[in-house]
Design a protein around this motif. Structure first.
Motif, PDB file in Angstrom:
ATOM      1  N   UNK A  30       6.638  -5.968  -0.377  1.00 13.41           N
ATOM      2  CA  UNK A  30       5.736  -7.102  -0.135  1.00 13.41           C
ATOM      3  C   UNK A  30       6.572  -8.357  -0.011  1.00 13.41           C
ATOM      4  N   UNK A  31       6.225  -9.240   0.930  1.00 12.90           N
ATOM      5  CA  UNK A  31       7.031 -10.426   1.203  1.00 12.90           C
ATOM      6  C   UNK A  31       6.258 -11.702   0.886  1.00 12.90           C
ATOM      7  N   UNK A  32       7.019 -12.738   0.591  1.00 13.44           N
ATOM      8  CA  UNK A  32       6.554 -14.117   0.443  1.00 13.44           C
ATOM      9  C   UNK A  32       5.656 -14.350  -0.766  1.00 13.44           C
ATOM     10  N   UNK A  33       4.505 -13.699  -0.807  1.00 15.80           N
ATOM     11  CA  UNK A  33       3.534 -13.988  -1.852  1.00 15.80           C
ATOM     12  C   UNK A  33       2.676 -12.753  -2.101  1.00 15.80           C
ATOM     13  N   UNK A  34       2.292 -12.484  -3.352  1.00 20.51           N
ATOM     14  CA  UNK A  34       1.443 -11.325  -3.644  1.00 20.51           C
ATOM     15  C   UNK A  34      -0.022 -11.625  -3.338  1.00 20.51           C
ATOM     16  N   UNK A  35      -0.310 -11.879  -2.068  1.00 21.11           N
ATOM     17  CA  UNK A  35      -1.657 -12.308  -1.686  1.00 21.11           C
ATOM     18  C   UNK A  35      -2.457 -11.233  -0.975  1.00 21.11           C
ATOM     19  N   UNK A  36      -1.881 -10.034  -0.798  1.00 20.86           N
ATOM     20  CA  UNK A  36      -2.591  -8.940  -0.153  1.00 20.86           C
ATOM     21  C   UNK A  36      -2.312  -7.641  -0.907  1.00 20.86           C
ATOM     22  N   UNK A  37      -3.379  -6.900  -1.197  1.00 19.94           N
ATOM     23  CA  UNK A  37      -3.254  -5.633  -1.903  1.00 19.94           C
ATOM     24  C   UNK A  37      -4.111  -4.583  -1.210  1.00 19.94           C
ATOM     25  N   UNK A  38      -3.607  -3.351  -1.199  1.00 19.64           N
ATOM     26  CA  UNK A  38      -4.348  -2.216  -0.648  1.00 19.64           C
ATOM     27  C   UNK A  38      -4.727  -1.277  -1.783  1.00 19.64           C
ATOM     28  N   UNK A  39      -5.972  -0.813  -1.769  1.00 21.83           N
ATOM     29  CA  UNK A  39      -6.441   0.159  -2.747  1.00 21.83           C
ATOM     30  C   UNK A  39      -7.052   1.335  -2.001  1.00 21.83           C
ATOM     31  N   UNK A  40      -6.444   2.494  -2.121  1.00 24.74           N
ATOM     32  CA  UNK A  40      -6.998   3.692  -1.504  1.00 24.74           C
ATOM     33  C   UNK A  40      -7.810   4.439  -2.554  1.00 24.74           C
TER      34      UNK A  40
ATOM     35  N   UNK B 125      -5.836  -8.371  -9.960  1.00 22.09           N
ATOM     36  CA  UNK B 125      -6.195  -7.213  -9.137  1.00 22.09           C
ATOM     37  C   UNK B 125      -6.363  -5.962 -10.002  1.00 22.09           C
ATOM     38  N   UNK B 126      -5.512  -5.797 -10.999  1.00 20.91           N
ATOM     39  CA  UNK B 126      -5.613  -4.637 -11.879  1.00 20.91           C
ATOM     40  C   UNK B 126      -6.943  -4.637 -12.639  1.00 20.91           C
ATOM     41  N   UNK B 127      -7.357  -5.806 -13.123  1.00 21.53           N
ATOM     42  CA  UNK B 127      -8.628  -5.891 -13.834  1.00 21.53           C
ATOM     43  C   UNK B 127      -9.788  -5.534 -12.905  1.00 21.53           C
TER      44      UNK B 127
ATOM     45  N   UNK C 254      -2.164   4.579  -5.623  1.00 19.23           N
ATOM     46  CA  UNK C 254      -1.324   3.392  -5.449  1.00 19.23           C
ATOM     47  C   UNK C 254      -0.487   3.517  -4.181  1.00 19.23           C
ATOM     48  N   UNK C 255      -0.906   2.838  -3.138  1.00 20.31           N
ATOM     49  CA  UNK C 255      -0.180   2.842  -1.870  1.00 20.31           C
ATOM     50  C   UNK C 255      -0.081   1.409  -1.356  1.00 20.31           C
ATOM     51  N   UNK C 256       0.653   1.240  -0.260  1.00 18.38           N
ATOM     52  CA  UNK C 256       0.780  -0.079   0.344  1.00 18.38           C
ATOM     53  C   UNK C 256       2.082  -0.766  -0.022  1.00 18.38           C
ATOM     54  N   UNK C 257       2.321  -1.926   0.594  1.00 16.10           N
ATOM     55  CA  UNK C 257       3.604  -2.621   0.468  1.00 16.10           C
ATOM     56  C   UNK C 257       3.895  -3.082  -0.949  1.00 16.10           C
ATOM     57  N   UNK C 258       2.846  -3.404  -1.724  1.00 13.29           N
ATOM     58  CA  UNK C 258       3.083  -3.849  -3.099  1.00 13.29           C
ATOM     59  C   UNK C 258       3.714  -2.733  -3.918  1.00 13.29           C
ATOM     60  N   UNK C 259       3.188  -1.525  -3.803  1.00 23.10           N
ATOM     61  CA  UNK C 259       3.715  -0.399  -4.573  1.00 23.10           C
ATOM     62  C   UNK C 259       4.978   0.173  -3.943  1.00 23.10           C
TER      63      UNK C 259
END
Length: 507
Positions: free
Chosen positions: A125-135, A89-91, A116-121
């Motif tokens: 984030x739960x279970x698996x890093x399968x969803x990311x938000x980018x504002x 995701x970073x790339x 950098x916003x959202x549950x990952x930051x």
């Protein structure tokens, strides 16, 4: 905060023998959002020793307490999964930003920056890093006028005066109103153009742009395996967000919130108020919308929410390296897991339910149960059940005020029908009776990172079917009895059939 004017906690029924923290023992009134112009005076915060909490403060069995603690641990993301997903995701993000800054055909996006916003930051984030938000922050050089379209969440944005800056490509015919649909459509076009030349670091994968969703402010992409038509490994939402000089001053409906002074103190409140709010291209729900509603923008407090959740303690050292630890984030993650489980089990009945309802409930509870001693790690089961009771209480009363804009009710009939709210209350009651079986992740999750052969890659489909060990023990025993009895009947039928067949051959 004066207990007589609690504006954000529903009038909820607590479990038997509940003994809330000291600040919860004050006289309660029926919940009504506090008027905007009335703000209770800040009381001096009591010391943490004044807030004893014990496991007996909520009626919770040893078995249920162990179950909650076990599942809190299981929600943590594997480091190897996180490392791979975050790298991919970073790339993508860094290369997309380079593309936008060098894109000469759309200069308005050249000054864009990612927030950098959202549950990952927020690290929830739960279970698996399968969803990311980018504002994606798009700064408007001119001052803008915010015209309120509802009770404080949706606005029409107009320039104060005509401009010749690049934003003029996204104005309506009046040369002042900023079109949310034009900005979002251009975001789609630019992302598709970027993907024509971009290569994923892992050559086995590719990014795809998903179909546009109604009322969604995001360009959603899926990371998939290139060699087959597998479901997505990772989902990314790229959300364009406007900010201008005037956005640093919150709109009137949010000027008096949030109520965090008892919890984070005056200094914390001032730091929060200094952060800017953003506007994302989301239109109001409903049919036969006016032209203003079709081009509406929704206010976003994502950056402020991240600040609150990451700096969550009443004491300034909570969860820091040299400070004591609390279970606040674990409680939020458990509630998010339960909401996700309910949505997977009842996709049609609870399609309006989302994790933001749980997050809003969590923020309200932080502002009323503000002492760190109320959230001691050893009292995780008690704290989670308090949070679950609060969430059910909001659903039961049909009142869940937005944390920053209290006039807006996230459980209003226009946002969440009465029928679905009743269904949600019944589902939550059933979960409590059965021992919270949906709390656990539905199935053992395979490593997220693509393996060889690709068939071994886990997908979202693999986590949608409930596993047997995620069911309540009593229900599992009933299944075993049913299948055991069925197997016996089948065995008897086969035996009789063999006897009949044998006699026919002999004849």
């Amino acid at each position: 905060m004066d207990g007589k004017n609690k504006k954000l906690t529903p009038n909820q029924a607590r479990p038997p023998k509940a003994t809330p923290c000291k600040e919860d023992k004050r006289k309660k009134s029926r919940v009504q959002p506090t008027p905007v112009k009335e703000r209770p005076k800040v009381q001096q915060q009591e010391s943490e020793e004044d807030f004893p909490v014990s496991e007996e403060s909520v009626c919770v069995s040893q078995e249920l307490a162990s179950w909650i603690k076990l599942n809190a641990q299981s929600l943590k993301i594997r480091k190897e999964d996180l490392s791979w997903a975050a790298g991919v995701v970073k790339d993508f993000r860094e290369n997309l930003l380079k593309f936008l800054r060098s894109c000469t055909d759309q200069p308005f996006f050249q000054s864009a920056e990612f927030i950098n916003t959202g549950s990952y930051f927020e690290k929830v984030k739960i279970n698996s890093p399968d969803e990311f938000d980018m504002m994606l922050k798009l700064e408007v050089p001119s001052m803008i006028k915010m015209t309120q379209l509802d009770r404080g969440l949706f606005y029409r944005l107009d320039l104060v005066r005509p401009t010749r800056t690049p934003i003029q490509a996204f104005l309506l015919e009046n040369k002042l109103t900023i079109s949310s649909s034009k900005v979002l459509n251009e975001m789609y076009r630019l992302v598709r153009k970027f993907l024509k030349t971009y290569k994923v670091p892992d050559v086995r994968c590719r990014w795809e742009v998903n179909r546009k969703r109604p009322n969604s402010p995001a360009v959603t992409l899926s990371l998939c395996i290139s060699e087959n038509n597998s479901e997505e490994l990772i989902s990314v939402d790229v959300v364009p967000a406007l900010m201008s000089k005037s956005c640093k001053s919150w709109p009137n409906p949010a000027r008096n919130g949030p109520d965090v002074e008892n919890w984070l103190g005056k200094k914390g409140w001032q730091e929060i108020r200094s952060l800017p709010c953003f506007f994302v291209p989301k239109r109001l729900k409903g049919q036969n919308l006016s032209e203003d509603a079709k081009e509406s923008w929704r206010i976003s407090f994502s950056l402020i929410e991240k600040k609150i959740i990451t700096c969550h303690g009443n004491s300034k050292t909570c969860c820091e390296s040299n400070g004591s630890k609390c279970c606040r984030k674990q409680c939020l993650m458990l509630l998010k897991s339960l909401i996700e489980g309910l949505k997977q089990r009842f996709p049609k009945e609870l399609d309006d339910l989302c994790s933001y309802h749980g997050k809003t409930t969590f923020l309200h509870m932080l502002s009323t149960r503000f002492s760190d001693s109320c959230w001691a790690c050893q009292h995780l089961p008690t704290c989670f059940l308090h949070l679950l009771e609060a969430f059910e209480g909001h659903a039961r009363t049909g009142l869940l005020p937005h944390f920053f804009v209290p006039q807006c009710n996230l459980f209003s009939s226009t946002s969440f029908s009465r029928r679905k709210l009743t269904f949600l209350v019944n589902a939550l009651e059933e979960q409590k009776r059965e021992g919270l079986p949906l709390l656990k992740p539905p199935a053992p999750v395979s490593p997220l990172r693509p393996l060889s052969p690709p068939a071994e890659v886990s997908t979202r489909q693999s986590i949608k079917q409930p596993a047997a060990d995620s069911l309540h023990p009593g229900f599992t025993n009933k299944l075993l009895l049913v299948f055991g009895a069925s197997g016996l009947v089948v065995l008897i039928c086969v035996t009789l059939l063999m006897k009949v067949t044998g006699s026919d051959h002999k004849g």
